[in-house]
Write an enzyme that holds these catalytic residues in place. Structure first.
Site, short mmCIF file in Angstrom:
data_model
loop_
_atom_site.label_atom_id
_atom_site.label_comp_id
_atom_site.label_asym_id
_atom_site.label_seq_id
_atom_site.Cartn_x
_atom_site.Cartn_y
_atom_site.Cartn_z
N ASP A 267 0.87 -1.16 0.00
CA ASP A 267 0.00 0.00 0.00
C ASP A 267 0.92 1.23 0.00
O ASP A 267 2.05 1.16 0.49
CB ASP A 267 -0.88 -0.03 1.26
CG ASP A 267 -1.64 1.25 1.45
OD1 ASP A 267 -2.40 1.64 0.56
OD2 ASP A 267 -1.46 1.87 2.52
N ASP B 190 0.08 4.99 0.94
CA ASP B 190 -0.07 5.97 2.02
C ASP B 190 -0.19 5.30 3.38
O ASP B 190 -1.09 4.49 3.60
CB ASP B 190 -1.27 6.86 1.75
CG ASP B 190 -1.14 7.61 0.43
OD1 ASP B 190 -0.04 8.12 0.16
OD2 ASP B 190 -2.12 7.65 -0.33
N TYR C 251 -4.79 13.18 0.09
CA TYR C 251 -4.93 13.70 -1.28
C TYR C 251 -3.64 14.39 -1.75
O TYR C 251 -3.67 15.47 -2.33
CB TYR C 251 -6.14 14.63 -1.41
CG TYR C 251 -7.41 13.98 -0.91
CD1 TYR C 251 -7.94 12.86 -1.56
CD2 TYR C 251 -8.07 14.47 0.21
CE1 TYR C 251 -9.09 12.25 -1.10
CE2 TYR C 251 -9.24 13.86 0.67
CZ TYR C 251 -9.74 12.76 0.01
OH TYR C 251 -10.88 12.15 0.49
N GLN D 107 -6.60 5.95 -4.87
CA GLN D 107 -6.37 7.40 -5.00
C GLN D 107 -7.68 8.07 -5.39
O GLN D 107 -7.85 8.59 -6.49
CB GLN D 107 -5.25 7.68 -6.01
CG GLN D 107 -3.89 7.21 -5.56
CD GLN D 107 -3.44 7.89 -4.27
OE1 GLN D 107 -3.60 9.09 -4.11
NE2 GLN D 107 -2.89 7.11 -3.34
N SER D 108 -8.62 8.06 -4.44
CA SER D 108 -9.95 8.60 -4.72
C SER D 108 -9.94 10.10 -4.95
O SER D 108 -10.92 10.66 -5.43
CB SER D 108 -10.92 8.27 -3.58
OG SER D 108 -10.61 9.01 -2.43
N CYS E 152 -16.37 0.21 -8.33
CA CYS E 152 -15.42 -0.40 -9.26
C CYS E 152 -14.89 -1.72 -8.71
O CYS E 152 -15.07 -2.05 -7.54
CB CYS E 152 -14.25 0.56 -9.51
SG CYS E 152 -13.29 0.90 -8.02
N ARG F 210 -11.01 -0.80 -6.38
CA ARG F 210 -10.82 -0.11 -5.10
C ARG F 210 -10.76 -1.10 -3.94
O ARG F 210 -11.69 -1.87 -3.71
CB ARG F 210 -11.95 0.90 -4.87
CG ARG F 210 -11.76 1.69 -3.58
CD ARG F 210 -12.79 2.80 -3.43
NE ARG F 210 -12.62 3.44 -2.15
CZ ARG F 210 -11.67 4.34 -1.88
NH1 ARG F 210 -10.83 4.72 -2.83
NH2 ARG F 210 -11.55 4.86 -0.68
#
Length: 176
Positions: free
Chosen positions: A9, A11, A20, A53-54, A94, A97
């Site tokens: 992963d 972050d 963000y 990365q929404s 999706c 995610r």
């Protein structure tokens, strides 16, 4: 099956979480990240990143900004063999995610490594659930944002990233 790849992963696991983040100058690797990756690569493991990365789907970041952050991570920690990114909004439904398995499956396909020979290291329950759903082995590295129930539910937990890589290598009989 012997471990052939480790997926990380981004972050909170590889780099300190900056919500963000679209600024490469804000990228700061977590403690011992470079050593952990060097150990994995020294043992011939393929490496990849699987990251939600929404901010892209929310209109807060562009794909170019996210790519620039990833380039900076590669500069600081060495080039990863694959980057798999979910750019979708959490409500898009999706297949990629996390906790859905899509990112893990796509990374495994890109690396030519079966999920059963892959370890996924992350800092929250979604990382663990994505690995399990894909048929990969999860290792949780808790941070202050990791919930107690996520730690309790994780099949394997390591205190930091370097120990997680060591744990990933151990069942393969590889001395660390």
């Amino acid at each position: 099956m012997a471990v052939r790849a480790i997926l990380f992963d981004r972050d909170g696991t590889l780099v300190h979480d900056v919500p963000y983040n679209g600024d490469p100058a804000a990228v700061r690797p977590v403690h011992a990240a470079a050593r952990a990756l060097a150990l994995a690569r020294m043992h011939g493991l393929r490496t990849g990143v699987v990251t939600n990365q929404s901010g892209i789907g929310r209109g807060l970041l562009t794909t170019a900004q996210v790519d620039a952050v990833h380039q900076r991570v590669d500069e600081l920690l060495g080039r990863f063999d694959t980057w798999q990114v979910c750019p979708h909004h959490p409500h898009d439904g999706c297949r990629c995610r996390k906790p859905a398995p899509g990112l893990v499956l796509d990374a495994c396909a890109a690396l030519g490594v079966p999920p059963a020979a892959t370890v996924v290291i992350g800092d929250i329950g979604a990382d663990v659930r994505a690995a399990l759903a894909a048929g990969a082995r999860p290792i949780l590295v808790p941070t202050p944002v990791t919930r107690a129930d996520e730690v309790e539910a994780a099949p394997e937990v390591a205190p930091d990233l370097l120990e997680a890589v060591r744990l990933a290598l151990a069942p393969a009989g590889v001395p660390t």
